[in-house]
Design a protein around this motif. Structure first.
Motif, PDB file in Angstrom:
ATOM      1  N   ALA A   1       0.822  -1.213   0.000  1.00  0.00           N
ATOM      2  CA  ALA A   1       0.000   0.000   0.000  1.00  0.00           C
ATOM      3  C   ALA A   1       0.856   1.262   0.000  1.00  0.00           C
ATOM      4  CB  ALA A   1      -0.918  -0.003   1.223  1.00  0.00           C
ATOM      5  N   ARG A   2       2.123   1.140   0.349  1.00  0.00           N
ATOM      6  CA  ARG A   2       3.033   2.284   0.401  1.00  0.00           C
ATOM      7  C   ARG A   2       3.938   2.377  -0.833  1.00  0.00           C
ATOM      8  NH1 ARG A   2       1.673   0.782   5.354  1.00  0.00           N
ATOM      9  NH2 ARG A   2       1.938   2.185   7.122  1.00  0.00           N
ATOM     10  N   MET A   3       3.899   1.357  -1.695  1.00  0.00           N
ATOM     11  CA  MET A   3       4.870   1.235  -2.772  1.00  0.00           C
ATOM     12  C   MET A   3       4.388   1.873  -4.074  1.00  0.00           C
ATOM     13  SD  MET A   3       7.432  -0.264  -1.455  1.00  0.00           S
ATOM     14  CE  MET A   3       8.276  -0.546  -2.996  1.00  0.00           C
ATOM     15  N   PRO A   4       5.321   2.487  -4.841  1.00  0.00           N
ATOM     16  CA  PRO A   4       4.967   3.018  -6.163  1.00  0.00           C
ATOM     17  C   PRO A   4       5.164   1.998  -7.282  1.00  0.00           C
ATOM     18  CG  PRO A   4       7.166   3.740  -5.581  1.00  0.00           C
ATOM     19  CD  PRO A   4       6.670   2.911  -4.423  1.00  0.00           C
ATOM     20  N   VAL A   5       5.690   0.799  -6.956  1.00  0.00           N
ATOM     21  CA  VAL A   5       5.972  -0.219  -7.972  1.00  0.00           C
ATOM     22  C   VAL A   5       5.429  -1.568  -7.513  1.00  0.00           C
ATOM     23  CG1 VAL A   5       8.018   0.913  -8.924  1.00  0.00           C
ATOM     24  CG2 VAL A   5       8.261  -0.623  -6.955  1.00  0.00           C
ATOM     25  N   ASP A   6       5.308  -2.493  -8.464  1.00  0.00           N
ATOM     26  CA  ASP A   6       4.795  -3.822  -8.159  1.00  0.00           C
ATOM     27  C   ASP A   6       5.904  -4.722  -7.608  1.00  0.00           C
ATOM     28  OD1 ASP A   6       2.264  -3.067  -8.982  1.00  0.00           O
ATOM     29  OD2 ASP A   6       2.621  -3.676 -11.067  1.00  0.00           O
ATOM     30  N   LEU A   7       5.499  -5.904  -7.151  1.00  0.00           N
ATOM     31  CA  LEU A   7       6.395  -6.821  -6.457  1.00  0.00           C
ATOM     32  C   LEU A   7       6.994  -7.841  -7.425  1.00  0.00           C
ATOM     33  CD1 LEU A   7       7.502  -7.976  -3.747  1.00  0.00           C
ATOM     34  CD2 LEU A   7       5.385  -9.303  -3.589  1.00  0.00           C
ATOM     35  N   THR A   8       8.316  -7.991  -7.365  1.00  0.00           N
ATOM     36  CA  THR A   8       9.044  -9.022  -8.097  1.00  0.00           C
ATOM     37  C   THR A   8       9.505 -10.084  -7.105  1.00  0.00           C
ATOM     38  OG1 THR A   8       9.816  -7.464  -9.778  1.00  0.00           O
ATOM     39  CG2 THR A   8      11.048  -9.518  -9.562  1.00  0.00           C
ATOM     40  N   ILE A   9       9.418 -11.346  -7.485  1.00  0.00           N
ATOM     41  CA  ILE A   9       9.747 -12.446  -6.576  1.00  0.00           C
ATOM     42  C   ILE A   9      11.097 -13.051  -6.949  1.00  0.00           C
ATOM     43  CG2 ILE A   9       8.968 -14.616  -5.565  1.00  0.00           C
ATOM     44  CD1 ILE A   9       7.038 -12.271  -5.156  1.00  0.00           C
TER      45      ILE A   9
END
Length: 306
Positions: free
Chosen positions: A282-290
């Protein structure tokens, strides 16, 4: 030279046997995981439960056989959040020494963060900085900000006392958790994130490592069975993460266990891990990479080059 890295966390015990490859990379010879829930009840009692300790020492014995069969030259066992908190940890030390022939090292949250960051960035070196690597464990969550390249550099790293087991046991008692329980857990997670000192708005690359992140990726992809090759390098949008977290928090443990790629021993705590990830998201400007490479890889690299 062959090395063995063992990571004993709050929820799982993991083994990596590897040797050096090209360009400083690792060549995996064996990588496995046993969910032992060493941190069972530690948050409430301050002690290892006898059953949890027995499960963990049995895992060490199994790994000792693998290490002997593969002719390993150097072994390092690190223990993290649960072992830092337990008053009867001498029993853990003695059991590890007897089964593996090495001393367990209870590492600090700072070292845990450094090893996780190094492992993740070795496998994903060409990413935009600043990079935030998160490792949501059973007892703690590591947040590490830095840059990648040939020599990963850390600018800011910390360990927060929020993890999937800790949050589940402390806040999310319902099956499924109630709205009030979720709100209380969210408020606690938010308070620690707000005080973390991380400038989330500045992050250019967000990487998740560890069992929570990889399990969430497998669930999000609806994999029929867990597939490491499809999880590594995958991405999850913040919208997808929010939706998956909602689904897990509104499902019973039995419903979560029935999901195809879900390890049954992680099913009761994955909702708490997802909530931590979602509050970060909710605080991030980018998506998550695993990344499938994590603290284990950082430990192994240290053994090879140390």
């Amino acid at each position: 030279m062959r090395v063995a890295a063992i990571d004993c966390g709050t929820n799982s015990v993991r083994l990596l046997v590897a040797e050096a490859g090209d360009e400083g990379r690792l060549v995996d010879l064996d990588r496995r995981l046993i969910l032992t829930r060493l941190g069972q009840g530690v948050d409430a009692t301050g002690r290892f439960h006898p059953d949890a300790l027995a499960r963990t020492l049995d895992a060490f014995a199994e790994y000792a056989d693998v290490i002997a069969q593969l002719g390993v030259d150097r072994v390092r066992l690190v223990a993290t959040s649960a072992a830092r908190d337990a008053s009867n940890r001498d029993e853990f030390f003695a059991g590890a020494r007897e089964r593996l022939g090495v001393e367990a090292a209870i590492i600090s949250g700072d070292e845990e963060a450094r090893l996780s960051f190094t492992g993740a960035l070795t496998a994903l070196p060409d990413v935009a900085a600043p990079v935030l690597v998160i490792d949501i464990g059973g007892g703690s969550t590591e947040l590490i900000v830095g840059s990648g390249g040939a020599a990963p550099h850390i600018d800011h790293g910390l360990s927060l006392d929020i993890g999937s087991v800790r949050v589940r046991e402390r806040f999310l008692a319902g099956d499924p958790p109630t709205t009030e329980q979720v709100n209380a857990a969210s408020a606690y997670i938010d308070s620690l994130l707000d005080g973390s000192g991380v400038d989330f708005d500045s992050i250019a690359t967000w990487i998740g490592v560890g069992g929570t992140a990889t399990s969430l990726s497998a669930l999000n992809q609806r994999l029929p069975a867990y597939d490491r090759t499809k999880v590594h390098g995958s991405s999850m949008s913040r919208v997808e993460l929010h939706a998956l977290t909602h689904d897990l928090l509104t499902s019973t443990v039995e419903q979560v266990k029935a999901l195809p790629s879900m390890h049954p021993k992680r099913a009761d705590v994955i909702c708490a891990g997802a909530l931590i990830a979602a509050r970060i998201g909710a605080r991030m400007p980018v998506d998550l990479t695993i990344s499938e490479s994590d603290i284990l890889d950082g430990i192994a690299l240290g053994l090879l080059h140390g």
